[in-house]
Design a protein around this motif. Structure first.
Motif, PDB file in Angstrom:
ATOM      1  N   GLU A 208      16.575   6.288 -13.135  1.00 38.98           N
ATOM      2  CA  GLU A 208      17.461   5.111 -12.575  1.00 38.98           C
ATOM      3  C   GLU A 208      15.933   4.655 -11.621  1.00 38.98           C
ATOM      4  N   LYS A 209      15.509   3.486 -11.695  1.00 44.36           N
ATOM      5  CA  LYS A 209      14.218   2.668 -11.508  1.00 44.36           C
ATOM      6  C   LYS A 209      15.146   2.425  -9.514  1.00 44.36           C
ATOM      7  N   ARG A 210      14.291   2.529  -8.798  1.00 49.51           N
ATOM      8  CA  ARG A 210      14.470   2.434  -7.519  1.00 49.51           C
ATOM      9  C   ARG A 210      13.188   1.726  -6.767  1.00 49.51           C
ATOM     10  N   VAL A 211      13.387   0.894  -5.642  1.00 50.45           N
ATOM     11  CA  VAL A 211      11.743   0.276  -5.209  1.00 50.45           C
ATOM     12  C   VAL A 211      11.396   0.980  -4.063  1.00 50.45           C
ATOM     13  N   LEU A 212      10.481   2.072  -4.332  1.00 44.19           N
ATOM     14  CA  LEU A 212       9.315   2.652  -3.416  1.00 44.19           C
ATOM     15  C   LEU A 212       9.607   1.615  -1.758  1.00 44.19           C
ATOM     16  N   PRO A 213      10.092   2.006  -1.000  1.00 48.18           N
ATOM     17  CA  PRO A 213       9.859   1.628   0.354  1.00 48.18           C
ATOM     18  C   PRO A 213       8.158   1.145   0.991  1.00 48.18           C
ATOM     19  N   THR A 214       7.588   2.688   0.830  1.00 43.63           N
ATOM     20  CA  THR A 214       6.657   2.140   1.272  1.00 43.63           C
ATOM     21  C   THR A 214       5.772   3.862  -0.081  1.00 43.63           C
ATOM     22  N   VAL A 215       4.753   2.891  -0.236  1.00 49.91           N
ATOM     23  CA  VAL A 215       3.865   3.886  -1.363  1.00 49.91           C
ATOM     24  C   VAL A 215       1.798   3.444  -0.325  1.00 49.91           C
ATOM     25  N   THR A 216       1.138   4.660  -0.878  1.00 45.87           N
ATOM     26  CA  THR A 216       0.019   4.977  -0.640  1.00 45.87           C
ATOM     27  C   THR A 216      -0.458   4.852  -1.374  1.00 45.87           C
ATOM     28  N   VAL A 217      -1.781   4.510  -0.990  1.00 35.48           N
ATOM     29  CA  VAL A 217      -3.528   3.691  -1.929  1.00 35.48           C
ATOM     30  C   VAL A 217      -3.254   4.623  -3.108  1.00 35.48           C
ATOM     31  N   CYS A 243      -7.912  -5.019  -0.026  1.00 39.35           N
ATOM     32  CA  CYS A 243      -7.654  -5.556   0.984  1.00 39.35           C
ATOM     33  C   CYS A 243      -7.189  -5.088   2.154  1.00 39.35           C
ATOM     34  N   ILE A 244      -7.069  -3.763   2.337  1.00 42.53           N
ATOM     35  CA  ILE A 244      -6.445  -3.204   3.240  1.00 42.53           C
ATOM     36  C   ILE A 244      -7.506  -2.372   3.710  1.00 42.53           C
ATOM     37  N   HIS A 245      -8.478  -3.034   4.985  1.00 43.83           N
ATOM     38  CA  HIS A 245      -9.680  -1.993   5.778  1.00 43.83           C
ATOM     39  C   HIS A 245      -9.846  -3.034   7.076  1.00 43.83           C
ATOM     40  N   GLY A 246     -10.323  -3.311   7.694  1.00 47.54           N
ATOM     41  CA  GLY A 246     -10.359  -4.021   7.989  1.00 47.54           C
ATOM     42  C   GLY A 246      -9.200  -3.806   9.572  1.00 47.54           C
ATOM     43  N   GLN A 247      -9.000  -5.158   9.770  1.00 48.34           N
ATOM     44  CA  GLN A 247      -8.034  -5.686  10.930  1.00 48.34           C
ATOM     45  C   GLN A 247      -6.126  -5.338   9.779  1.00 48.34           C
ATOM     46  N   VAL A 248      -6.374  -5.496   8.134  1.00 42.95           N
ATOM     47  CA  VAL A 248      -5.338  -5.591   7.761  1.00 42.95           C
ATOM     48  C   VAL A 248      -4.628  -4.215   7.050  1.00 42.95           C
ATOM     49  N   LYS A 249      -4.031  -4.144   8.431  1.00 43.13           N
ATOM     50  CA  LYS A 249      -3.153  -3.062   7.774  1.00 43.13           C
ATOM     51  C   LYS A 249      -1.836  -2.155   6.584  1.00 43.13           C
ATOM     52  N   GLU A 250      -1.500  -3.567   6.258  1.00 42.93           N
ATOM     53  CA  GLU A 250      -0.224  -3.407   5.364  1.00 42.93           C
ATOM     54  C   GLU A 250      -0.533  -4.848   4.257  1.00 42.93           C
ATOM     55  N   VAL A 251      -0.094  -4.488   2.941  1.00 41.37           N
ATOM     56  CA  VAL A 251      -0.012  -5.308   2.266  1.00 41.37           C
ATOM     57  C   VAL A 251       1.998  -5.002   1.707  1.00 41.37           C
ATOM     58  N   VAL A 252       3.189  -6.294   1.610  1.00 39.30           N
ATOM     59  CA  VAL A 252       4.462  -5.728   1.083  1.00 39.30           C
ATOM     60  C   VAL A 252       4.569  -7.008   0.107  1.00 39.30           C
ATOM     61  N   ALA A 270      12.318  -3.645   7.190  1.00 44.56           N
ATOM     62  CA  ALA A 270      12.267  -2.514   6.028  1.00 44.56           C
ATOM     63  C   ALA A 270      12.952  -3.546   4.300  1.00 44.56           C
ATOM     64  N   ILE A 271      11.950  -4.173   3.528  1.00 43.80           N
ATOM     65  CA  ILE A 271      12.327  -4.454   2.696  1.00 43.80           C
ATOM     66  C   ILE A 271      11.075  -5.021   1.830  1.00 43.80           C
ATOM     67  N   GLY A 272      11.262  -4.612   0.389  1.00 43.35           N
ATOM     68  CA  GLY A 272      10.345  -4.916  -0.351  1.00 43.35           C
ATOM     69  C   GLY A 272      10.185  -2.978  -0.233  1.00 43.35           C
ATOM     70  N   THR A 273       8.180  -3.299  -0.678  1.00 44.62           N
ATOM     71  CA  THR A 273       7.749  -2.364  -0.970  1.00 44.62           C
ATOM     72  C   THR A 273       6.444  -2.421  -0.065  1.00 44.62           C
ATOM     73  N   ARG A 274       5.831  -1.714   1.299  1.00 45.22           N
ATOM     74  CA  ARG A 274       4.933  -1.393   1.887  1.00 45.22           C
ATOM     75  C   ARG A 274       3.800  -0.914   1.253  1.00 45.22           C
ATOM     76  N   THR A 280       2.625   6.970   7.752  1.00 41.56           N
ATOM     77  CA  THR A 280       2.868   6.595   8.406  1.00 41.56           C
ATOM     78  C   THR A 280       4.318   7.451   9.282  1.00 41.56           C
ATOM     79  N   SER A 281       4.479   6.882  10.576  1.00 42.08           N
ATOM     80  CA  SER A 281       5.974   7.691  10.976  1.00 42.08           C
ATOM     81  C   SER A 281       6.915   7.185  10.695  1.00 42.08           C
ATOM     82  N   ARG A 282       6.652   5.464   9.911  1.00 38.36           N
ATOM     83  CA  ARG A 282       7.644   4.158   9.875  1.00 38.36           C
ATOM     84  C   ARG A 282       8.399   5.006   7.944  1.00 38.36           C
ATOM     85  N   SER A 283       7.122   5.566   7.574  1.00 38.99           N
ATOM     86  CA  SER A 283       7.519   5.929   6.399  1.00 38.99           C
ATOM     87  C   SER A 283       8.831   6.363   5.957  1.00 38.99           C
TER      88      SER A 283
END
Length: 283
Positions: A208-217, A243-252, A270-274, A280-283
């Motif tokens: 089944e196709k499922r949304v990944l709540p969090t994905v790393t680089v 764009c995930i560098h400096g102060q940019v912590k995540e893209v959703v 928690a909505i979409g994919t981060r 992280t501890s939220r993952s």
């Protein structure tokens, strides 16, 4: 300038970046979004959270090229761009689509101002490495944050069309995801939101196709290698990673048709994919 004043200016700049978010959306997706989406956007602006919008317009560009009998060709998810194609790209992005978005926001009571990356050398660009294959497609070399900050200080929401320009005046077609990533990085925002017509990055789990709540680089690179992420999604996620560098912590990445999706993302729901650097501890 004394160190106390410099510290105060850095603190103010950091506070402004924290209150600002960059949103990227395709032109066709924006056109199909309900009024409630824009009302949410306007409510955020009125509450002191400043949206900066970078938009695309691929389907409308293809439609206009077809009407003019100009061939559309894609290479690695990027549109092959000749000077002839670029005339249409600029006409559609900086003209019709940009002004449609501005009109819609203003009709619903918001304040918006349309910009092209060409205006004031807002988005400066150079040819991409694969320019021999894709033509006049550009990589962003500089974003003039002062122009965006000037527009927001006047109370307007910047709506940016991703057409770039070199120092000698050569125009470039910039992938909207790439442009949004560069704007987010330059502004030093905490978060970039990519609004699409899909619920996030999908992965096949148990057939089944499922949304990944969090994905790393690293996971993204692995999914590109295996072909799970392909076509036009590749520049989208690569721009997010860039764009995930400096102060940019995540893209959703979210589905814009979800009720109050922007407010929910910004409140931490928690909505979409981060997309994050690492787990992280939220993952």
């Amino acid at each position: 300038m004394n160190s106390a004043l410099q510290g105060e200016q850095k603190e103010l700049a950091g506070e402004q970046a924290y209150k600002t978010f960059v949103m990227k959306c395709g032109g066709s997706t924006l056109n199909e979004l309900p009024d409630s989406f824009f009302e949410d956007l306007i409510a955020l602006q009125r509450s002191g959270i400043q949206p900066v919008i970078v938009h695309g317009g691929g389907p409308a560009i293809s439609e206009n090229l077809a009407k003019l009998g100009i061939e559309t060709k894609f290479v690695g998810g990027l549109r092959y761009t000749s000077e002839e194609v670029l005339d249409v790209v600029e006409m559609v992005l900086s003209g019709s689509i940009n002004k449609q978005i501005v009109r819609r926001i203003q009709t619903l009571g918001g304040q918006a101002l349309g910009l092209s990356g060409v205006d004031g050398f807002l988005i400066q660009a150079k040819p991409v490495a694969a320019s021999a294959e894709v033509g006049l497609v550009g990589d962003v070399t500089e974003v003039k944050a002062s122009i965006i900050e000037g527009v927001t200080s006047l109370g307007y929401m910047p709506i940016i069309a991703p057409v770039g320009v070199s120092e000698n005046g050569q125009r470039y077609n910039i992938n909207a995801d790439t442009a949004a990533g560069a704007v987010a990085s330059k502004l030093g925002v905490q978060q970039m939101i990519v609004v699409t017509d899909v619920p996030g990055i999908l992965s096949t789990v148990g057939g089944e196709k499922r949304v990944l709540p969090t994905v790393t680089v690293q996971q993204i690179e692995d999914m590109i290698l295996t072909g799970e992420i392909y076509g036009g999604m590749i520049p989208k996620v690569r721009a997010a990673v860039a764009c995930i560098h400096g102060q940019v912590k995540e893209v959703v990445i979210v589905n814009g048709s979800e009720p109050n999706v922007l407010s929910r993302v910004l409140s931490g729901e928690a909505i979409g994919t981060r997309i994050v650097r690492m787990k992280t501890s939220r993952s």
